[in-house]
Design an enzyme around this catalytic site. Structure first.
Site, PDB file in Angstrom:
ATOM      1  CB  CYS A  45      -0.912   0.010   1.219  1.00 18.67           C
ATOM      2  SG  CYS A  45      -2.063  -1.368   1.280  1.00 18.67           S
TER       3      CYS A  45
HETATM    4  C1  BEZ Z   1       0.516  -4.568   1.864  1.00 19.64           C
HETATM    5  O1  BEZ Z   1       0.112  -3.466   1.497  1.00 19.64           O
HETATM    6  O2  BEZ Z   1       1.692  -4.890   1.782  1.00 19.64           O
HETATM    7  C2  BEZ Z   1      -0.455  -5.574   2.407  1.00 19.64           C
HETATM    8  C3  BEZ Z   1      -1.616  -5.148   3.035  1.00 19.64           C
HETATM    9  C4  BEZ Z   1      -2.494  -6.076   3.563  1.00 19.64           C
HETATM   10  C5  BEZ Z   1      -2.204  -7.425   3.451  1.00 19.64           C
HETATM   11  C6  BEZ Z   1      -1.039  -7.831   2.806  1.00 19.64           C
HETATM   12  C7  BEZ Z   1      -0.159  -6.911   2.282  1.00 19.64           C
END
Ligand code: BEZ
Length: 211
Positions: A45
């Site tokens: 994210c």
């Molecule tokens: C991420 O943004 O890395 C992420 C967010 C939620 C679950 C898995 C990865």
């Protein structure tokens, strides 16, 4: 209820990092990209939001406003924004909705319980000036999106909204486009006086009318 292409995008008011807003008022007469991410302070994210901030001028050129969403709080969004700036080299330059009561997430069917029963998946909605949904995408938490592809798709949506053409596989702005099958050759002579390249009676190419 899932939101489908051509549906009216549900309006909402929401708390964001840029204050409380009403979606329709905030959009005005332009386009919008509403997208969710699963969680603040997570790696994928962080890269996605940084990339959207880098691409902001390219969204602006197309009269598109961008708005993000997760179920985190405003305080979490502001704190995480500092990390985005530090690690991605760009300040957050678009609003982020703090959908703590999940009202918008449910309205837009952004929580898919078999993937995760509390966090939003990576949803994308492209909404046109008439407030119709023109594109939906759903990615899992593990896979970052390609926002260049979203811009490419918006180029096609904006072009095909104004001209009776469609865009072929892997099309980019400036590439040849396709005359839609509903246009007869008689009509095409008027609409495309420069002629066309016909590979089959149903496969007729013309130059991109906007380039
Ligand atoms: C991420 O943004 O890395 C992420 C967010 C939620 C679950 C898995 C990865």
């Amino acid at each position: 209820m899932a939101i489908r292409l051509g549906d009216t995008a549900p309006n909402f008011t929401a708390e964001t990092t840029e204050g409380k807003l009403d979606l329709y008022d905030w959009m005005g007469d332009g386009w919008a990209v509403l997208f969710s991410h699963p969680k603040d302070y997570t790696p994928v994210c962080t890269t996605e939001l940084g990339q959207v901030a880098h691409l902001k001028p390219r969204f602006d050129e197309r009269n598109i406003k961008v708005i993000g969403l997760s179920v985190d709080t405003i305080e979490e969004h502001h704190g995480w924004a500092r990390d985005i700036e530090e690690t991605q080299g760009v300040a957050l330059n678009f609003p982020l909705i703090a959908d703590t009561d999940r009202a918008v997430s449910f309205q837009y069917d952004m929580i898919h319980p078999k993937a995760d029963d509390t966090l939003t998946v990576r949803s994308v909605f492209v909404i046109d000036p008439a407030k119709k949904v023109r594109l939906t995408l759903t990615y899992p938490a593990s896979t970052g999106r390609n926002f260049d592809e979203i811009l490419r798709t918006i180029d096609s949506l904006q072009l095909t909204s104004n001209h009776q053409v469609a865009t072929p596989v892997n099309w980019n702005h400036g590439d040849d486009v396709i005359i839609v099958p509903s246009i007869s050759n008689e009509e095409a002579k008027t609409k495309f006086p420069g002629g066309w390249r016909e590979e089959k009676s149903y496969l007729r190419y013309v130059p991109d009318p906007t380039s």
